[in-house]
Design a protein around this motif. Structure first.
Motif, PDB file in Angstrom:
ATOM      1  N   ILE A  93       0.877  -1.175   0.000  1.00 30.59           N
ATOM      2  CA  ILE A  93       0.000   0.000   0.000  1.00 30.59           C
ATOM      3  C   ILE A  93       0.908   1.217   0.000  1.00 30.59           C
ATOM      4  O   ILE A  93       1.724   1.378   0.909  1.00 30.59           O
ATOM      5  N   HIS A  94       0.790   2.027  -1.035  1.00 31.07           N
ATOM      6  CA  HIS A  94       1.711   3.143  -1.229  1.00 31.07           C
ATOM      7  C   HIS A  94       1.013   4.491  -1.190  1.00 31.07           C
ATOM      8  O   HIS A  94      -0.180   4.597  -1.443  1.00 31.07           O
ATOM      9  N   GLU A  95       1.816   5.490  -0.934  1.00 39.59           N
ATOM     10  CA  GLU A  95       1.353   6.863  -1.044  1.00 39.59           C
ATOM     11  C   GLU A  95       2.346   7.624  -1.901  1.00 39.59           C
ATOM     12  O   GLU A  95       3.556   7.458  -1.762  1.00 39.59           O
ATOM     13  N   LYS A 112       7.436  11.675  -4.655  1.00 44.84           N
ATOM     14  CA  LYS A 112       8.033  10.452  -4.127  1.00 44.84           C
ATOM     15  C   LYS A 112       6.928   9.495  -3.740  1.00 44.84           C
ATOM     16  O   LYS A 112       5.821   9.918  -3.407  1.00 44.84           O
ATOM     17  N   MET A 113       7.245   8.213  -3.764  1.00 40.95           N
ATOM     18  CA  MET A 113       6.265   7.281  -3.236  1.00 40.95           C
ATOM     19  C   MET A 113       6.871   6.476  -2.124  1.00 40.95           C
ATOM     20  O   MET A 113       8.067   6.237  -2.072  1.00 40.95           O
ATOM     21  N   GLN A 114       6.019   6.147  -1.185  1.00 35.25           N
ATOM     22  CA  GLN A 114       6.506   5.347  -0.074  1.00 35.25           C
ATOM     23  C   GLN A 114       5.427   4.386   0.394  1.00 35.25           C
ATOM     24  O   GLN A 114       4.235   4.614   0.198  1.00 35.25           O
ATOM     25  N   PHE A 126      -2.754   7.831  -3.028  1.00 38.15           N
ATOM     26  CA  PHE A 126      -2.681   6.476  -2.474  1.00 38.15           C
ATOM     27  C   PHE A 126      -2.892   5.472  -3.605  1.00 38.15           C
ATOM     28  O   PHE A 126      -3.688   5.710  -4.513  1.00 38.15           O
ATOM     29  N   HIS A 127      -2.194   4.357  -3.528  1.00 34.58           N
ATOM     30  CA  HIS A 127      -2.425   3.292  -4.511  1.00 34.58           C
ATOM     31  C   HIS A 127      -1.958   1.958  -3.968  1.00 34.58           C
ATOM     32  O   HIS A 127      -1.202   1.896  -3.001  1.00 34.58           O
ATOM     33  N   ILE A 128      -2.465   0.913  -4.599  1.00 40.29           N
ATOM     34  CA  ILE A 128      -1.986  -0.435  -4.325  1.00 40.29           C
ATOM     35  C   ILE A 128      -0.882  -0.690  -5.334  1.00 40.29           C
ATOM     36  O   ILE A 128      -1.043  -0.401  -6.514  1.00 40.29           O
ATOM     37  N   MET A 129       0.263  -1.195  -4.871  1.00 40.92           N
ATOM     38  CA  MET A 129       1.393  -1.422  -5.771  1.00 40.92           C
ATOM     39  C   MET A 129       1.695  -2.907  -5.856  1.00 40.92           C
ATOM     40  O   MET A 129       2.034  -3.538  -4.859  1.00 40.92           O
ATOM     41  N   MET A 130       1.541  -3.435  -7.069  1.00 37.22           N
ATOM     42  CA  MET A 130       1.911  -4.836  -7.307  1.00 37.22           C
ATOM     43  C   MET A 130       3.377  -4.843  -7.714  1.00 37.22           C
ATOM     44  O   MET A 130       3.779  -4.152  -8.643  1.00 37.22           O
ATOM     45  N   SER A 138      -1.485   7.667 -15.704  1.00 39.35           N
ATOM     46  CA  SER A 138      -0.170   7.094 -15.476  1.00 39.35           C
ATOM     47  C   SER A 138       0.138   6.734 -14.033  1.00 39.35           C
ATOM     48  O   SER A 138      -0.266   7.417 -13.113  1.00 39.35           O
ATOM     49  N   MET A 139       0.898   5.663 -13.867  1.00 42.85           N
ATOM     50  CA  MET A 139       1.433   5.312 -12.554  1.00 42.85           C
ATOM     51  C   MET A 139       2.931   5.573 -12.541  1.00 42.85           C
ATOM     52  O   MET A 139       3.657   5.012 -11.760  1.00 42.85           O
ATOM     53  N   ASP A 140       3.385   6.391 -13.464  1.00 43.36           N
ATOM     54  CA  ASP A 140       4.775   6.800 -13.454  1.00 43.36           C
ATOM     55  C   ASP A 140       5.003   7.563 -12.157  1.00 43.36           C
ATOM     56  O   ASP A 140       4.408   8.604 -11.929  1.00 43.36           O
ATOM     57  N   HIS A 141       5.833   7.035 -11.303  1.00 42.72           N
ATOM     58  CA  HIS A 141       5.980   7.640  -9.988  1.00 42.72           C
ATOM     59  C   HIS A 141       6.778   8.941 -10.024  1.00 42.72           C
ATOM     60  O   HIS A 141       7.008   9.552  -9.007  1.00 42.72           O
ATOM     61  N   SER A 142       7.211   9.363 -11.186  1.00 46.43           N
ATOM     62  CA  SER A 142       8.044  10.558 -11.225  1.00 46.43           C
ATOM     63  C   SER A 142       7.259  11.838 -11.483  1.00 46.43           C
ATOM     64  O   SER A 142       7.694  12.906 -11.121  1.00 46.43           O
TER      65      SER A 142
HETATM   66 CU    CU Z   1       3.793   2.757  -5.706  1.00 43.01          CU
END
Ligand code: CU
Length: 166
Positions: free
Chosen positions: A84-86, A95-97, A118-122, A160-164
């Motif tokens: 579980i990420h933010e 940033k994501m953590q 917030f997202h779920i990260m596989m 996008s889920m591009d974390h940048s």
């Molecule tokens: Cu993530």
């Protein structure tokens, strides 16, 4: 794909096709799932490029009860681990953590997991997710328990889920 799975995949593809014309609204047609007082809606993920090792999954969670709950863990057969990420802005950089203590779900409130937040990260994906796939992710809530949710895969290039940069 093994023959025995093909009819099932065809049916799922047919069902999702109807809804997929108007993405992003197609996620709104996703099945609503209840786990105790927790209501889950709009569960969706995205097709992944070949060989991608990570992917995001998104949903809307409403705590319809009178007590706070937390989303504390997740898992899926398609990934080595699910976190579980933010995503947030820190010193001008996105940033994501991982949320070590899970995601707080205050009583009576809706929390949206979406690209950029917030997202779920596989992580450690063991297959390529194709548009229209239904990805099963098991979500564990502190009070409401564990529930399996099917996440419908939107096309490649959907938000996008591009974390940048979002
Ligand atoms: Cu993530």
């Amino acid at each position: 794909m093994r023959n025995i799975l093909k009819p099932i995949a065809t049916i799922i593809a047919a069902l999702t096709l109807v809804a997929s014309f108007a993405f992003p609204s197609f996620a709104e047609h996703a099945q609503m799932v209840m786990a105790g007082d927790i209501k889950i809606e709009n569960a969706w993920t995205r097709a992944t490029p070949n060989g991608a090792k990570a992917g995001g999954a998104f949903l809307m969670v409403t705590n319809t009860g009178g007590e706070a709950d937390r989303l504390i863990a997740a898992s899926s057969e398609v990934a080595a681990k699910v976190e579980i990420h933010e995503m947030s802005m820190k010193d001008g950089v996105m940033k994501m953590q991982q949320l070590e203590d899970g995601l707080a779900l205050p009583a009576g409130e809706t929390v949206e997991l979406k690209p950029g937040g917030f997202h779920i990260m596989m992580m450690g994906l063991n297959k390529t997710i194709a548009e229209g796939d239904m990805v099963r992710i098991s979500l564990e809530f502190e009070k409401a328990g564990t529930v399996d949710v099917m996440f419908a895969a939107a096309p490649l290039g959907a938000p996008s889920m591009d974390h940048s940069n979002n």
